[in-house]
Motif scaffolding. Structure first.
Motif, PDB file in Angstrom:
ATOM      1  N   PRO A  44      -8.268  14.792 -10.520  1.00  0.00           N
ATOM      2  CA  PRO A  44      -7.340  14.320  -9.494  1.00  0.00           C
ATOM      3  C   PRO A  44      -6.111  13.624 -10.068  1.00  0.00           C
ATOM      4  CG  PRO A  44      -9.104  12.745  -9.745  1.00  0.00           C
ATOM      5  CD  PRO A  44      -9.417  13.909 -10.666  1.00  0.00           C
ATOM      6  N   HIS A  45      -5.067  13.604  -9.295  1.00  0.00           N
ATOM      7  CA  HIS A  45      -3.899  12.778  -9.560  1.00  0.00           C
ATOM      8  C   HIS A  45      -4.315  11.359  -9.160  1.00  0.00           C
ATOM      9  CE1 HIS A  45       0.359  11.898  -9.971  1.00  0.00           C
ATOM     10  NE2 HIS A  45       0.312  11.247  -8.827  1.00  0.00           N
ATOM     11  N   THR A  46      -4.240  10.405 -10.064  1.00  0.00           N
ATOM     12  CA  THR A  46      -4.840   9.086  -9.807  1.00  0.00           C
ATOM     13  C   THR A  46      -3.844   7.966  -9.517  1.00  0.00           C
ATOM     14  OG1 THR A  46      -4.891   8.582 -12.180  1.00  0.00           O
ATOM     15  CG2 THR A  46      -6.864   9.622 -11.211  1.00  0.00           C
ATOM     16  N   ARG A  47      -2.566   8.252  -9.463  1.00  0.00           N
ATOM     17  CA  ARG A  47      -1.568   7.176  -9.317  1.00  0.00           C
ATOM     18  C   ARG A  47      -1.824   6.284  -8.103  1.00  0.00           C
ATOM     19  NH1 ARG A  47       3.746   9.602 -10.011  1.00  0.00           N
ATOM     20  NH2 ARG A  47       3.065   9.536 -12.166  1.00  0.00           N
ATOM     21  N   GLU A  48      -2.082   6.869  -6.941  1.00  0.00           N
ATOM     22  CA  GLU A  48      -2.298   6.040  -5.750  1.00  0.00           C
ATOM     23  C   GLU A  48      -3.632   5.297  -5.822  1.00  0.00           C
ATOM     24  OE1 GLU A  48      -1.552   8.176  -2.077  1.00  0.00           O
ATOM     25  OE2 GLU A  48       0.589   7.749  -2.284  1.00  0.00           O
ATOM     26  N   ALA A  49      -4.643   5.911  -6.408  1.00  0.00           N
ATOM     27  CA  ALA A  49      -5.934   5.220  -6.560  1.00  0.00           C
ATOM     28  C   ALA A  49      -5.777   3.997  -7.462  1.00  0.00           C
ATOM     29  CB  ALA A  49      -6.980   6.175  -7.125  1.00  0.00           C
ATOM     30  N   LEU A  50      -4.985   4.127  -8.513  1.00  0.00           N
ATOM     31  CA  LEU A  50      -4.740   2.994  -9.404  1.00  0.00           C
ATOM     32  C   LEU A  50      -3.934   1.902  -8.697  1.00  0.00           C
ATOM     33  CD1 LEU A  50      -4.005   5.038 -12.634  1.00  0.00           C
ATOM     34  CD2 LEU A  50      -6.066   3.693 -12.142  1.00  0.00           C
ATOM     35  N   GLN A  51      -2.970   2.312  -7.873  1.00  0.00           N
ATOM     36  CA  GLN A  51      -2.215   1.325  -7.087  1.00  0.00           C
ATOM     37  C   GLN A  51      -3.140   0.586  -6.124  1.00  0.00           C
ATOM     38  OE1 GLN A  51       1.739   2.583  -5.469  1.00  0.00           O
ATOM     39  NE2 GLN A  51       1.105   4.544  -6.356  1.00  0.00           N
ATOM     40  N   ALA A  52      -4.113   1.314  -5.586  1.00  0.00           N
ATOM     41  CA  ALA A  52      -5.050   0.692  -4.646  1.00  0.00           C
ATOM     42  C   ALA A  52      -5.823  -0.443  -5.305  1.00  0.00           C
ATOM     43  CB  ALA A  52      -6.009   1.744  -4.089  1.00  0.00           C
ATOM     44  N   VAL A  53      -6.146  -0.289  -6.579  1.00  0.00           N
ATOM     45  CA  VAL A  53      -6.852  -1.360  -7.295  1.00  0.00           C
ATOM     46  C   VAL A  53      -5.971  -2.599  -7.374  1.00  0.00           C
ATOM     47  CG1 VAL A  53      -7.868  -2.059  -9.507  1.00  0.00           C
ATOM     48  CG2 VAL A  53      -8.304   0.231  -8.586  1.00  0.00           C
ATOM     49  N   GLU A  54      -4.700  -2.412  -7.681  1.00  0.00           N
ATOM     50  CA  GLU A  54      -3.779  -3.567  -7.712  1.00  0.00           C
ATOM     51  C   GLU A  54      -3.705  -4.215  -6.336  1.00  0.00           C
ATOM     52  OE1 GLU A  54      -2.461  -5.153 -10.185  1.00  0.00           O
ATOM     53  OE2 GLU A  54      -3.197  -3.727 -11.668  1.00  0.00           O
ATOM     54  N   HIS A  55      -3.703  -3.398  -5.298  1.00  0.00           N
ATOM     55  CA  HIS A  55      -3.653  -3.913  -3.927  1.00  0.00           C
ATOM     56  C   HIS A  55      -4.915  -4.702  -3.586  1.00  0.00           C
ATOM     57  CE1 HIS A  55      -2.040  -3.989   0.147  1.00  0.00           C
ATOM     58  NE2 HIS A  55      -3.274  -3.712   0.577  1.00  0.00           N
ATOM     59  N   ALA A  56      -6.052  -4.306  -4.159  1.00  0.00           N
ATOM     60  CA  ALA A  56      -7.336  -4.943  -3.863  1.00  0.00           C
ATOM     61  C   ALA A  56      -7.530  -6.275  -4.572  1.00  0.00           C
ATOM     62  CB  ALA A  56      -8.476  -4.002  -4.238  1.00  0.00           C
ATOM     63  N   LYS A  57      -6.817  -6.518  -5.641  1.00  0.00           N
ATOM     64  CA  LYS A  57      -7.043  -7.721  -6.445  1.00  0.00           C
ATOM     65  C   LYS A  57      -6.894  -9.026  -5.662  1.00  0.00           C
ATOM     66  CE  LYS A  57      -6.142  -5.762 -10.986  1.00  0.00           C
ATOM     67  NZ  LYS A  57      -5.268  -5.793 -12.180  1.00  0.00           N
ATOM     68  N   PRO A  58      -5.813  -9.242  -4.907  1.00  0.00           N
ATOM     69  CA  PRO A  58      -5.677 -10.530  -4.216  1.00  0.00           C
ATOM     70  C   PRO A  58      -6.801 -10.822  -3.216  1.00  0.00           C
ATOM     71  CG  PRO A  58      -3.573  -9.381  -4.243  1.00  0.00           C
ATOM     72  CD  PRO A  58      -4.616  -8.412  -4.744  1.00  0.00           C
ATOM     73  N   SER A  59      -7.398  -9.780  -2.651  1.00  0.00           N
ATOM     74  CA  SER A  59      -8.467  -9.989  -1.672  1.00  0.00           C
ATOM     75  C   SER A  59      -9.846 -10.095  -2.329  1.00  0.00           C
ATOM     76  CB  SER A  59      -8.480  -8.834  -0.662  1.00  0.00           C
ATOM     77  OG  SER A  59      -8.884  -7.629  -1.309  1.00  0.00           O
ATOM     78  N   GLY A  60      -9.902  -9.938  -3.643  1.00  0.00           N
ATOM     79  CA  GLY A  60     -11.185  -9.999  -4.331  1.00  0.00           C
ATOM     80  C   GLY A  60     -12.025  -8.745  -4.167  1.00  0.00           C
ATOM     81  N   ARG A  61     -11.424  -7.645  -3.736  1.00  0.00           N
ATOM     82  CA  ARG A  61     -12.159  -6.402  -3.489  1.00  0.00           C
ATOM     83  C   ARG A  61     -12.031  -5.397  -4.641  1.00  0.00           C
ATOM     84  NH1 ARG A  61     -15.915  -7.227  -0.664  1.00  0.00           N
ATOM     85  NH2 ARG A  61     -16.188  -4.994  -0.547  1.00  0.00           N
ATOM     86  N   ALA A  62     -11.424  -5.772  -5.755  1.00  0.00           N
ATOM     87  CA  ALA A  62     -11.193  -4.815  -6.838  1.00  0.00           C
ATOM     88  C   ALA A  62     -12.497  -4.243  -7.395  1.00  0.00           C
ATOM     89  CB  ALA A  62     -10.361  -5.447  -7.949  1.00  0.00           C
ATOM     90  N   ASP A  63     -13.490  -5.088  -7.652  1.00  0.00           N
ATOM     91  CA  ASP A  63     -14.765  -4.582  -8.186  1.00  0.00           C
ATOM     92  C   ASP A  63     -15.380  -3.547  -7.250  1.00  0.00           C
ATOM     93  OD1 ASP A  63     -14.789  -6.038 -10.566  1.00  0.00           O
ATOM     94  OD2 ASP A  63     -16.086  -7.618  -9.785  1.00  0.00           O
ATOM     95  N   ALA A  64     -15.421  -3.874  -5.969  1.00  0.00           N
ATOM     96  CA  ALA A  64     -16.023  -2.961  -4.986  1.00  0.00           C
ATOM     97  C   ALA A  64     -15.226  -1.663  -4.902  1.00  0.00           C
ATOM     98  CB  ALA A  64     -16.104  -3.624  -3.615  1.00  0.00           C
ATOM     99  N   LEU A  65     -13.917  -1.764  -4.958  1.00  0.00           N
ATOM    100  CA  LEU A  65     -13.082  -0.562  -4.874  1.00  0.00           C
ATOM    101  C   LEU A  65     -13.246   0.304  -6.115  1.00  0.00           C
ATOM    102  CD1 LEU A  65     -11.007   1.094  -3.295  1.00  0.00           C
ATOM    103  CD2 LEU A  65      -9.228  -0.163  -4.546  1.00  0.00           C
TER     104      LEU A  65
END
Length: 188
Positions: A72-93
């Motif tokens: 897959p093209h992963t650019r948006e998935a990687l951006q999603a991890v950055e988006h998840a960090k402030p909410s503490g959801r990065a590990d789950a994502l």
């Protein structure tokens, strides 16, 4: 840990870390690094080689592999991890997206699939979709890439750093017992 969702060894390392974190206070900072930016938006169709070996490596840490036939093209998935960090959801994502691709064969480059998986990881679809539309986290991906290549001289993922110092790079051949043996170097 510098990683990309298209890397099977990052998926394995994430499984190894998950197993090692059981009963061990260890925080992991996920640093998204797009290692194949040339992958077209629809991904690249090709059968994966070495799946039996990867399956064997993943079995001890519950990291199954589907019969993969694309990257897959992963650019948006990687951006999603950055988006998840402030909410503490990065590990789950990170867990959900790795399993979504490698275990289930889902296309992380497909926006609807990505948003569905992110929602399953406890994230809000609308907020993530808006951030992706705006490219909110693209500058962070560019900065991660620049730091990895120009400052740290990284060449492979997964790469593990502590205090800005490279501890372990490209653990692509490590089995879980070998990773566990190297693990004390990763602890504070």
């Amino acid at each position: 840990m510098y990683f990309d969702f298209c890397c099977p060894y990052c998926y394995l390392a994430q499984g190894y870390l998950t197993r090692m974190r059981e009963g061990t206070p260890l925080e992991v900072e996920w640093v998204p690094w797009e290692i194949a930016p040339e992958t077209p938006p629809g991904g690249t169709r090709r059968p994966w080689r070495g799946l039996d070996r990867l399956r064997g490596m993943g079995e001890p840490v519950d990291r199954p592999f589907a019969d993969l036939a694309f990257t897959p093209h992963t650019r948006e998935a990687l951006q999603a991890v950055e988006h998840a960090k402030p909410s503490g959801r990065a590990d789950a994502l990170v867990e959900r997206l790795f399993r979504g691709f490698f275990a289930e064969g889902r296309d992380l480059g497909d926006r609807k699939t990505l948003l569905r998986l992110a929602e399953e990881a406890g994230m809000e679809r609308v907020g993530l979709g808006e951030a992706l539309d705006r490219g909110t986290h693209l500058p962070t991906l560019v900065a991660n890439d620049r730091r990895a290549e120009e400052e740290l001289h990284l060449e492979v993922v997964p790469s593990f750093l502590r205090g800005g110092r490279l501890l372990l790079a490209g653990s692509t051949t490590l089995t879980f017992p070998e990773f566990r043996e190297a693990f004390p170097r990763l602890l504070p």
